[in-house]
Write a protein that holds these residues in place. Structure first.
Motif, PDB file in Angstrom:
ATOM      1  N   UNK A 174      -2.036 -35.117  -8.763  1.00 52.67           N
ATOM      2  CA  UNK A 174      -1.476 -33.787  -8.512  1.00 52.67           C
ATOM      3  C   UNK A 174      -1.027 -33.639  -7.064  1.00 52.67           C
ATOM      4  N   UNK A 175      -1.779 -34.224  -6.144  1.00 52.64           N
ATOM      5  CA  UNK A 175      -1.388 -34.165  -4.733  1.00 52.64           C
ATOM      6  C   UNK A 175      -0.091 -34.936  -4.491  1.00 52.64           C
ATOM      7  N   UNK A 176       0.037 -36.082  -5.144  1.00 50.76           N
ATOM      8  CA  UNK A 176       1.282 -36.858  -5.027  1.00 50.76           C
ATOM      9  C   UNK A 176       2.456 -36.083  -5.615  1.00 50.76           C
ATOM     10  N   UNK A 177       2.191 -35.315  -6.670  1.00 53.64           N
ATOM     11  CA  UNK A 177       3.258 -34.494  -7.256  1.00 53.64           C
ATOM     12  C   UNK A 177       3.725 -33.428  -6.274  1.00 53.64           C
ATOM     13  N   UNK A 178       2.807 -32.864  -5.506  1.00 49.51           N
ATOM     14  CA  UNK A 178       3.199 -31.900  -4.476  1.00 49.51           C
ATOM     15  C   UNK A 178       4.085 -32.558  -3.420  1.00 49.51           C
ATOM     16  N   UNK A 179       3.732 -33.793  -3.052  1.00 48.59           N
ATOM     17  CA  UNK A 179       4.551 -34.520  -2.084  1.00 48.59           C
ATOM     18  C   UNK A 179       5.944 -34.799  -2.653  1.00 48.59           C
ATOM     19  N   UNK A 180       5.993 -35.132  -3.942  1.00 48.06           N
ATOM     20  CA  UNK A 180       7.280 -35.327  -4.603  1.00 48.06           C
ATOM     21  C   UNK A 180       8.123 -34.045  -4.523  1.00 48.06           C
ATOM     22  N   UNK A 181       7.517 -32.897  -4.770  1.00 48.28           N
ATOM     23  CA  UNK A 181       8.246 -31.634  -4.701  1.00 48.28           C
ATOM     24  C   UNK A 181       8.821 -31.387  -3.323  1.00 48.28           C
ATOM     25  N   UNK A 182       8.044 -31.684  -2.292  1.00 46.81           N
ATOM     26  CA  UNK A 182       8.533 -31.514  -0.917  1.00 46.81           C
ATOM     27  C   UNK A 182       9.713 -32.450  -0.645  1.00 46.81           C
ATOM     28  N   UNK A 183       9.602 -33.692  -1.095  1.00 47.85           N
ATOM     29  CA  UNK A 183      10.683 -34.652  -0.879  1.00 47.85           C
ATOM     30  C   UNK A 183      11.941 -34.248  -1.645  1.00 47.85           C
ATOM     31  N   UNK A 184      11.765 -33.805  -2.900  1.00 48.80           N
ATOM     32  CA  UNK A 184      12.917 -33.376  -3.703  1.00 48.80           C
ATOM     33  C   UNK A 184      13.595 -32.178  -3.067  1.00 48.80           C
ATOM     34  N   UNK A 185      12.815 -31.244  -2.564  1.00 52.99           N
ATOM     35  CA  UNK A 185      13.390 -30.070  -1.913  1.00 52.99           C
ATOM     36  C   UNK A 185      14.223 -30.468  -0.697  1.00 52.99           C
ATOM     37  N   UNK A 186      13.717 -31.393   0.102  1.00 54.92           N
ATOM     38  CA  UNK A 186      14.464 -31.839   1.273  1.00 54.92           C
ATOM     39  C   UNK A 186      15.783 -32.497   0.872  1.00 54.92           C
ATOM     40  N   UNK A 187      15.759 -33.258  -0.211  1.00 50.40           N
ATOM     41  CA  UNK A 187      16.992 -33.879  -0.693  1.00 50.40           C
ATOM     42  C   UNK A 187      18.014 -32.823  -1.096  1.00 50.40           C
ATOM     43  N   UNK A 188      17.575 -31.821  -1.844  1.00 47.10           N
ATOM     44  CA  UNK A 188      18.504 -30.780  -2.287  1.00 47.10           C
ATOM     45  C   UNK A 188      19.001 -29.968  -1.091  1.00 47.10           C
ATOM     46  N   UNK A 189      18.154 -29.766  -0.098  1.00 46.09           N
ATOM     47  CA  UNK A 189      18.598 -29.076   1.121  1.00 46.09           C
ATOM     48  C   UNK A 189      19.725 -29.853   1.804  1.00 46.09           C
ATOM     49  N   UNK A 190      19.619 -31.167   1.811  1.00 47.30           N
ATOM     50  CA  UNK A 190      20.679 -31.985   2.404  1.00 47.30           C
ATOM     51  C   UNK A 190      21.977 -31.863   1.613  1.00 47.30           C
ATOM     52  N   UNK A 191      21.853 -31.825   0.273  1.00 49.77           N
ATOM     53  CA  UNK A 191      23.038 -31.631  -0.563  1.00 49.77           C
ATOM     54  C   UNK A 191      23.640 -30.249  -0.296  1.00 49.77           C
TER      55      UNK A 191
END
Length: 351
Positions: free
Chosen positions: A164-181
């Protein structure tokens, strides 16, 4: 996050810390209790709908106050179960349960006042939706297994926490990617940008751009290769903002939403909306501005259509719909077509 998730997280953390020293069932029970405590502030009535929204996740979610009550709660548990030799273990468990609650809430977009009494800033990352099965289900499965098998299955509970903690990290990384887009879209150069996940997932993201005279709403799927985002544009009235910018309730919502809000003239009423939560025509928090400062603020009712929203998210992620599509009409307000004073909408292509 939702209550079930906080109960599951609290139980899982307590079992991981004290489950080997004490009873697994006792640890799970007190973890659930401590994981629920911060959200009991929802029972407090602060006087009107706007105040209830702004002060929720306030003092009960402050790291300072939660740290202060941790020794008392740990002492109470040790007295009840006659486990004073385990006080340090219970103290660590209860403290971790209490502080992980607001830290998890901070990853949603609502706003969590972690720094009270030193600051009332509403910290809000917005990298996970308030309900996300991929975060909650592993915690529940790990708990179920350890409660069934006892201390022999503590590793399953730990593995669930790690996943579950790794999933939170995934969410943060995905958000940063979409912010770049989102930053590559032409209109973003003059706009404040917000990126938040849509319901129950971290694959389909809502992109909100706010300028002085309009705001733009679009959607981006991580499963699509196309980096273009098609926005709907909603016109704002700068004169309305100028007229009410000194109104205390408008200033309160502006600060709490960190500038992502809208004012609309609807007939004789002025409606202010937090643009961060929900989607166009179906926002979670909209309020009728009081005629005079100091008068109670009322909240407009919301038609929550979760089944239709989940269906739309699924059809978009599976390719049946393009992420550029807006919500189907049955997810919008039933009176949308008959409200002439709502902001005008126009499609805006990023390229």
């Amino acid at each position: 996050m939702d209550s079930l998730t906080q109960i599951a997280l609290g139980s899982a953390v307590a079992v991981a810390v004290v489950g080997r020293k004490s009873s697994v069932k006792k640890a799970a029970l007190w973890g659930a209790v401590a994981g629920t405590l911060p959200d009991l502030d929802i029972l407090i009535d602060y006087g009107d709908a706007l105040s209830n929204m702004v002060y929720h996740r306030g003092f009960s979610h402050a790291l300072f106050y939660l740290t202060l009550i941790s020794p008392l709660l740990a002492l109470l548990i040790c007295k009840i179960h006659r486990q004073m030799p385990l006080y340090r273990h219970w103290l660590l468990a209860i403290w971790l349960v209490l502080i992980t609650h607001p830290l998890l809430d901070t990853l949603t977009i609502y706003g969590t006042q972690l720094a009270l009494p030193f600051s009332n800033h509403p910290f809000a990352v917005g990298s996970i939706f308030i309900i996300d099965p991929l975060y909650t289900l592993p915690l529940l499965l790990g708990l179920a297994w350890v409660l069934w098998r006892g201390k022999r299955a503590l590793a399953a509970n730990t593995a669930a926490l790690v996943f579950s903690s790794c999933y939170l990290l995934w969410g943060l990384a995905a958000q940063q990617h979409v912010l770049q887009v989102a930053a590559k879209q032409p209109v973003s150069s003059e706009a404040r940008v917000l990126v938040v996940p849509t319901a129950l997932n971290t694959l389909l993201w809502r992109v909100l751009l706010v300028t002085e005279d309009a705001y733009y709403e679009g959607f981006y799927s991580l499963l699509e290769k196309n980096s273009d985002i098609v926005f709907q544009r909603y016109v704002l009235d700068p004169e309305l903002y100028q007229r009410y910018q000194q109104h205390p309730d408008v200033q309160t919502l502006a600060a709490f939403s960190q500038g992502f809000y809208a004012l609309e003239q609807q007939g004789e009423q002025v409606v202010m909306t937090d643009l961060r939560m929900g989607q166009q025509q179906n926002y979670a928090f909209s309020f009728v501005l009081a005629a005079e400062p100091g008068q109670p603020v009322s909240r407009l009712p919301r038609q929550l259509q979760l089944a239709e929203t989940v269906s739309w998210v699924w059809r978009t992620l599976t390719g049946e719909l393009s992420a550029a599509n807006q919500l189907p009409r049955n997810l919008t307000s039933p009176d949308a077509e008959s409200e002439p004073d709502r902001p005008a909408a126009a499609q805006y292509s990023s390229h």
